[in-house]
Scaffold this active site. Structure first.
Site, PDB file in Angstrom:
ATOM      1  N   GLU A  95       0.835  -1.204   0.000  1.00  0.00           N
ATOM      2  CA  GLU A  95       0.000   0.000   0.000  1.00  0.00           C
ATOM      3  C   GLU A  95       0.869   1.252   0.000  1.00  0.00           C
ATOM      4  OE1 GLU A  95      -2.545   1.583  -0.431  1.00  0.00           O
ATOM      5  OE2 GLU A  95      -4.338   0.865   0.586  1.00  0.00           O
ATOM      6  N   ASP A  96       0.340   2.342  -0.529  1.00  0.00           N
ATOM      7  CA  ASP A  96       1.042   3.618  -0.455  1.00  0.00           C
ATOM      8  C   ASP A  96       0.912   4.237   0.935  1.00  0.00           C
ATOM      9  OD1 ASP A  96      -1.704   4.058  -0.760  1.00  0.00           O
ATOM     10  OD2 ASP A  96      -1.496   5.587  -2.299  1.00  0.00           O
ATOM     11  N   ASP A  99      -4.520   5.264   6.099  1.00  0.00           N
ATOM     12  CA  ASP A  99      -5.117   6.478   6.656  1.00  0.00           C
ATOM     13  C   ASP A  99      -6.176   6.036   7.672  1.00  0.00           C
ATOM     14  OD1 ASP A  99      -5.528   9.369   6.522  1.00  0.00           O
ATOM     15  OD2 ASP A  99      -7.318   8.971   5.343  1.00  0.00           O
ATOM     16  N   PHE A 148      -2.701  15.801   4.524  1.00  0.00           N
ATOM     17  CA  PHE A 148      -2.841  15.244   3.183  1.00  0.00           C
ATOM     18  C   PHE A 148      -1.513  15.385   2.448  1.00  0.00           C
ATOM     19  CE2 PHE A 148      -4.299  14.911  -1.195  1.00  0.00           C
ATOM     20  CZ  PHE A 148      -5.124  13.810  -1.091  1.00  0.00           C
ATOM     21  N   ARG A 161       1.085  12.549  -8.818  1.00  0.00           N
ATOM     22  CA  ARG A 161       1.611  11.222  -8.497  1.00  0.00           C
ATOM     23  C   ARG A 161       3.104  11.127  -8.828  1.00  0.00           C
ATOM     24  NH1 ARG A 161      -2.630   7.690  -7.393  1.00  0.00           N
ATOM     25  NH2 ARG A 161      -4.520   8.006  -8.575  1.00  0.00           N
TER      26      ARG A 161
HETATM   27  P1  IMP Z   1      -7.891   4.511   4.062  1.00  0.00           P
HETATM   28  O1  IMP Z   1      -8.883   3.502   3.578  1.00  0.00           O
HETATM   29  O2  IMP Z   1      -8.574   5.706   4.702  1.00  0.00           O
HETATM   30  O3  IMP Z   1      -6.820   3.943   4.950  1.00  0.00           O
HETATM   31  O4  IMP Z   1      -7.218   5.158   2.789  1.00  0.00           O
HETATM   32  C1  IMP Z   1      -6.357   4.501   1.973  1.00  0.00           C
HETATM   33  C2  IMP Z   1      -6.279   5.168   0.619  1.00  0.00           C
HETATM   34  O5  IMP Z   1      -6.674   6.548   0.652  1.00  0.00           O
HETATM   35  C3  IMP Z   1      -4.844   5.184   0.167  1.00  0.00           C
HETATM   36  O6  IMP Z   1      -4.530   4.007  -0.540  1.00  0.00           O
HETATM   37  C4  IMP Z   1      -4.767   6.433  -0.692  1.00  0.00           C
HETATM   38  O7  IMP Z   1      -5.122   6.127  -2.017  1.00  0.00           O
HETATM   39  C5  IMP Z   1      -5.806   7.368  -0.100  1.00  0.00           C
HETATM   40  N1  IMP Z   1      -5.195   8.375   0.791  1.00  0.00           N
HETATM   41  C6  IMP Z   1      -5.217   8.411   2.133  1.00  0.00           C
HETATM   42  N2  IMP Z   1      -4.537   9.461   2.615  1.00  0.00           N
HETATM   43  C7  IMP Z   1      -4.020  10.089   1.536  1.00  0.00           C
HETATM   44  C8  IMP Z   1      -3.172  11.254   1.385  1.00  0.00           C
HETATM   45  O8  IMP Z   1      -2.725  11.924   2.333  1.00  0.00           O
HETATM   46  N3  IMP Z   1      -2.864  11.590   0.092  1.00  0.00           N
HETATM   47  C9  IMP Z   1      -3.303  10.897  -0.992  1.00  0.00           C
HETATM   48  N4  IMP Z   1      -4.075   9.802  -0.880  1.00  0.00           N
HETATM   49  C10 IMP Z   1      -4.447   9.405   0.370  1.00  0.00           C
END
Ligand code: IMP
Length: 173
Positions: A95-96, A99, A148, A161
């Site tokens: 994963e990148d 969050d 963010f 990106r």
């Molecule tokens: P989660 O389900 O809230 O944990 O979010 C995961 C996905 O949200 C990541 O794979 C990202 O694609 C996107 N995301 C979460 N935070 C950021 C951020 O700070 N910048 C860009 N994309 C984000």
């Protein structure tokens, strides 16, 4: 508006080498299936896979939880499923960023029903303060504040990106 790099290209490279060493040690003598979560993990997966000595196969999933917003909508949709059968395989989700944890917790739930031999998670970035659902992360590059960020695969509405580093980003008023 971009900040100065929050995490530089060099720091990313170094963290990936360190992470690859830990993964190689954990999977010694095994084969590994890397599952990249599109699109944000594209550079991380490319660099991590090349830093590993463990033999790997690569597959992708694409999920959407965000739409065009900067906060999670909480709606999970599997846009693209795996091509490879993960039953009996060592699987590492790449994963990148983690969050809220919603995306990963749903993915883990889904993958577990397919009976992999093992299932672990590697993420370049972790925002622990944003967590809504507890997820066990096995390999983390950097813990970052609840801001963010864009770059190195991460986008704002598909832009930025290709920045080679990670920067915090706030939309101009
Ligand atoms: P989660 O389900 O809230 O944990 O979010 C995961 C996905 O949200 C990541 O794979 C990202 O694609 C996107 N995301 C979460 N935070 C950021 C951020 O700070 N910048 C860009 N994309 C984000």
């Amino acid at each position: 508006m971009f900040s100065e790099p929050l995490i530089s290209q060099q720091e990313i490279e170094q963290a990936i080498v360190t992470m690859a060493q830990a993964i190689d040690a954990d999977y010694a003598g095994e084969n590994l299936l890397l599952v990249g979560v599109l699109k944000g993990s594209l550079y991380f997966l490319a660099d991590l896979s090349r830093a590993l000595k463990t033999p790997v196969e690569i597959d992708f999933v694409q999920v959407s939880t965000y739409g065009q917003q900067q906060t999670s909508s909480g709606v999970f949709k599997l846009v693209k499923d795996l091509d490879i059968n993960i039953e009996g395989r060592h699987v590492l989700i790449v994963e990148d960023i983690v969050d809220s944890g919603l995306t990963l917790s749903r993915l883990v739930e889904l993958f577990q029903t397919r009976r992999p031999k093992s299932l672990r998670i590697a993420t370049l970035l972790n925002k622990p303060k944003a967590r809504k659902i507890d997820v066990q992360i096995d390999y983390v590059g950097f813990e970052i504040p609840n801001q963010f960020v864009v770059g190195y695969g991460l986008d704002d509405s598909e832009r930025f990106r290709n920045l080679p580093h990670i920067a915090t980003f706030s939309k101009p008023e």
